[in-house]
Write a protein that holds these residues in place. Structure first.
Motif, mmCIF file in Angstrom:
data_model
loop_
_atom_site.group_PDB
_atom_site.id
_atom_site.type_symbol
_atom_site.label_atom_id
_atom_site.label_comp_id
_atom_site.label_asym_id
_atom_site.label_seq_id
_atom_site.Cartn_x
_atom_site.Cartn_y
_atom_site.Cartn_z
ATOM 1 N N ALA A 164 0.844 -1.112 0.004
ATOM 2 C CA ALA A 164 0.063 0.096 -0.222
ATOM 3 C C ALA A 164 0.908 1.287 -0.121
ATOM 4 O O ALA A 164 0.629 2.258 -0.964
ATOM 5 N N ALA A 165 1.991 1.297 0.732
ATOM 6 C CA ALA A 165 2.797 2.398 0.815
ATOM 7 C C ALA A 165 3.509 2.501 -0.514
ATOM 8 O O ALA A 165 3.850 3.627 -1.066
ATOM 9 N N THR A 166 3.970 1.558 -1.130
ATOM 10 C CA THR A 166 4.520 1.611 -2.504
ATOM 11 C C THR A 166 3.627 2.090 -3.510
ATOM 12 O O THR A 166 3.987 3.070 -4.240
ATOM 13 N N SER A 167 2.508 1.642 -3.606
ATOM 14 C CA SER A 167 1.345 2.285 -4.605
ATOM 15 C C SER A 167 1.440 3.892 -4.162
ATOM 16 O O SER A 167 1.310 4.541 -5.347
ATOM 17 N N ALA A 168 1.103 4.263 -3.118
ATOM 18 C CA ALA A 168 0.965 5.716 -2.717
ATOM 19 C C ALA A 168 2.345 6.408 -3.044
ATOM 20 O O ALA A 168 2.150 7.415 -3.727
ATOM 21 N N ALA A 169 3.520 5.700 -2.827
ATOM 22 C CA ALA A 169 4.651 6.431 -3.243
ATOM 23 C C ALA A 169 4.779 6.733 -4.893
ATOM 24 O O ALA A 169 5.230 7.778 -5.220
ATOM 25 N N ILE A 170 4.376 5.667 -5.516
ATOM 26 C CA ILE A 170 4.419 5.722 -6.905
ATOM 27 C C ILE A 170 3.445 6.910 -7.627
ATOM 28 O O ILE A 170 3.736 7.717 -8.389
ATOM 29 N N SER A 171 2.285 6.652 -6.829
ATOM 30 C CA SER A 171 1.251 7.607 -7.440
ATOM 31 C C SER A 171 1.823 9.220 -7.102
ATOM 32 O O SER A 171 1.292 10.194 -7.841
ATOM 33 N N ALA A 172 2.351 9.345 -5.994
ATOM 34 C CA ALA A 172 2.572 10.758 -5.526
ATOM 35 C C ALA A 172 4.346 11.165 -6.106
ATOM 36 O O ALA A 172 4.705 12.000 -5.751
ATOM 37 N N ASN A 173 4.908 10.191 -6.988
ATOM 38 C CA ASN A 173 6.354 10.570 -7.377
ATOM 39 C C ASN A 173 6.898 10.664 -6.213
ATOM 40 O O ASN A 173 7.964 11.493 -6.228
ATOM 41 N N GLN A 174 7.095 9.917 -5.089
ATOM 42 C CA GLN A 174 7.919 10.099 -4.020
ATOM 43 C C GLN A 174 8.905 8.683 -4.133
ATOM 44 O O GLN A 174 8.651 7.684 -4.812
ATOM 45 N N PRO A 175 9.966 8.596 -3.272
ATOM 46 C CA PRO A 175 10.785 7.552 -3.386
ATOM 47 C C PRO A 175 10.049 6.299 -2.679
ATOM 48 O O PRO A 175 9.284 6.467 -1.934
ATOM 49 N N LEU A 176 10.515 5.226 -3.179
ATOM 50 C CA LEU A 176 10.031 3.854 -2.616
ATOM 51 C C LEU A 176 10.294 3.677 -1.142
ATOM 52 O O LEU A 176 11.239 4.213 -0.833
ATOM 53 N N PRO A 177 9.268 2.906 -0.545
ATOM 54 C CA PRO A 177 9.562 2.669 0.873
ATOM 55 C C PRO A 177 10.920 1.765 0.984
ATOM 56 O O PRO A 177 11.050 0.944 0.053
ATOM 57 N N ALA A 178 11.525 1.512 2.372
ATOM 58 C CA ALA A 178 12.282 0.715 2.461
ATOM 59 C C ALA A 178 11.753 -0.776 2.315
ATOM 60 O O ALA A 178 10.962 -1.331 2.788
ATOM 61 N N GLY A 179 12.689 -1.631 1.607
ATOM 62 C CA GLY A 179 12.284 -3.027 1.509
ATOM 63 C C GLY A 179 11.684 -3.206 -0.097
ATOM 64 O O GLY A 179 11.304 -4.250 -0.293
ATOM 65 N N ILE A 180 11.544 -2.097 -0.707
ATOM 66 C CA ILE A 180 11.133 -1.907 -2.020
ATOM 67 C C ILE A 180 12.207 -1.455 -2.690
ATOM 68 O O ILE A 180 12.846 -0.484 -2.560
ATOM 69 N N SER A 181 12.327 -2.008 -4.094
ATOM 70 C CA SER A 181 13.393 -1.547 -5.087
ATOM 71 C C SER A 181 12.864 -1.504 -6.388
ATOM 72 O O SER A 181 11.725 -2.281 -6.660
ATOM 73 N N ALA A 182 13.276 -0.648 -7.403
ATOM 74 C CA ALA A 182 12.717 -0.789 -8.822
ATOM 75 C C ALA A 182 14.275 -0.835 -9.668
ATOM 76 O O ALA A 182 15.116 -0.572 -9.335
ATOM 77 N N GLU A 183 13.897 -1.732 -10.782
ATOM 78 C CA GLU A 183 14.922 -1.796 -11.850
ATOM 79 C C GLU A 183 14.412 -1.191 -12.903
ATOM 80 O O GLU A 183 13.158 -1.512 -13.606
ATOM 81 N N PRO A 184 14.993 -0.233 -13.763
ATOM 82 C CA PRO A 184 14.542 0.349 -14.668
ATOM 83 C C PRO A 184 14.219 -0.556 -15.976
ATOM 84 O O PRO A 184 15.064 -1.444 -16.205
ATOM 85 N N ILE A 185 13.275 -0.316 -16.545
ATOM 86 C CA ILE A 185 12.967 -0.732 -17.858
ATOM 87 C C ILE A 185 13.243 0.258 -19.096
ATOM 88 O O ILE A 185 12.487 1.345 -18.961
ATOM 89 N N PRO A 186 14.244 0.179 -19.763
ATOM 90 C CA PRO A 186 14.520 1.257 -20.865
ATOM 91 C C PRO A 186 13.524 1.661 -21.700
ATOM 92 O O PRO A 186 13.499 2.872 -22.062
ATOM 93 N N ILE A 187 12.822 0.819 -22.206
ATOM 94 C CA ILE A 187 11.835 1.229 -23.453
ATOM 95 C C ILE A 187 10.545 0.263 -23.280
ATOM 96 O O ILE A 187 10.791 -0.768 -23.130
ATOM 97 N N VAL A 188 9.392 0.932 -23.213
ATOM 98 C CA VAL A 188 8.151 0.273 -23.230
ATOM 99 C C VAL A 188 7.490 0.907 -24.279
ATOM 100 O O VAL A 188 7.491 2.133 -24.648
ATOM 101 N N ASN A 189 6.822 0.191 -25.147
ATOM 102 C CA ASN A 189 5.646 0.791 -26.120
ATOM 103 C C ASN A 189 4.583 -0.467 -26.386
ATOM 104 O O ASN A 189 4.715 -1.533 -26.235
ATOM 105 N N GLY A 190 3.642 0.344 -27.020
ATOM 106 C CA GLY A 190 2.329 -0.518 -27.257
ATOM 107 C C GLY A 190 1.240 0.578 -27.624
ATOM 108 O O GLY A 190 1.426 1.731 -27.842
#
Length: 182
Positions: A85-111
């Motif tokens: 729930a905290a992760t979802s809120a952080a992504i919506s508000a463009n905030q840093p992710l909470p401790a215990g969660i990390s992100a790995e970039p995807i360089p390009i997405v299309n569709g």
């Protein structure tokens, strides 16, 4: 009716100068991972960024609680629910992710639209997570365990059939059999 691949091949052969269709949406994204107590990084979601808008799809606490509770216990499952729930809120508000969660970039997405992009990424990443994999129950094993635990399955005495008794006992009639004498 032709198969789609044959139809596409026929169209391409008829128009060799045709350019491939460009996707409607192009951007980048992130795989979202949870750092489990066992030290594993488990995919729990995906976020994509298209034209300045962030779209996300993260597993819910209900989806993760059964597997997490079985593997790590109810306390960890509860904490994971709060963390998601905290992760979802952080992504919506463009905030840093909470401790215990990390992100790995995807360089390009299309569709064609954000929904199809998220669905494709979800099926190829997060849906393969141990938190979402569902194993079909082994019905045969469950039946044998249930049968061995009931009193009716246990014989009261061992059966003592002799050849004379077996010949005297009449076999039950089969359904649909005629009982006419010749």
């Amino acid at each position: 009716m032709k198969k789609p691949t044959k139809a596409v091949a026929a169209l391409l052969a008829a128009n060799p100068d045709a350019k491939p269709r460009q996707p409607a949406c192009t951007g980048n994204g992130d795989w979202i991972y949870w750092h489990a107590p066992s030290g594993e990084t488990i995919p729990v979601g995906v976020a994509i960024h298209l034209a300045g808008i962030t779209y996300r799809q993260i597993i819910t606490a209900d989806e993760a609680s059964a597997a997490a509770g079985t593997i790590w216990g109810d306390t960890i499952a509860w904490q994971l629910g709060k963390l998601l729930a905290a992760t979802s809120a952080a992504i919506s508000a463009n905030q840093p992710l909470p401790a215990g969660i990390s992100a790995e970039p995807i360089p390009i997405v299309n569709g064609d639209n954000p929904g199809t992009i998220l669905d494709t990424l979800w099926q190829h990443g997060v849906a393969q997570s141990i938190l979402l994999k569902k194993k079909p129950p082994n019905v045969k094993a469950e039946r044998s365990i249930a049968a061995s635990n009931t009193r009716e399955a246990e014989p009261a005495e061992p059966a003592q059939n002799t050849p004379g008794q077996a010949a005297q006992e009449q076999a039950p009639a089969k359904p649909g059999a005629s009982h006419r004498k010749n």
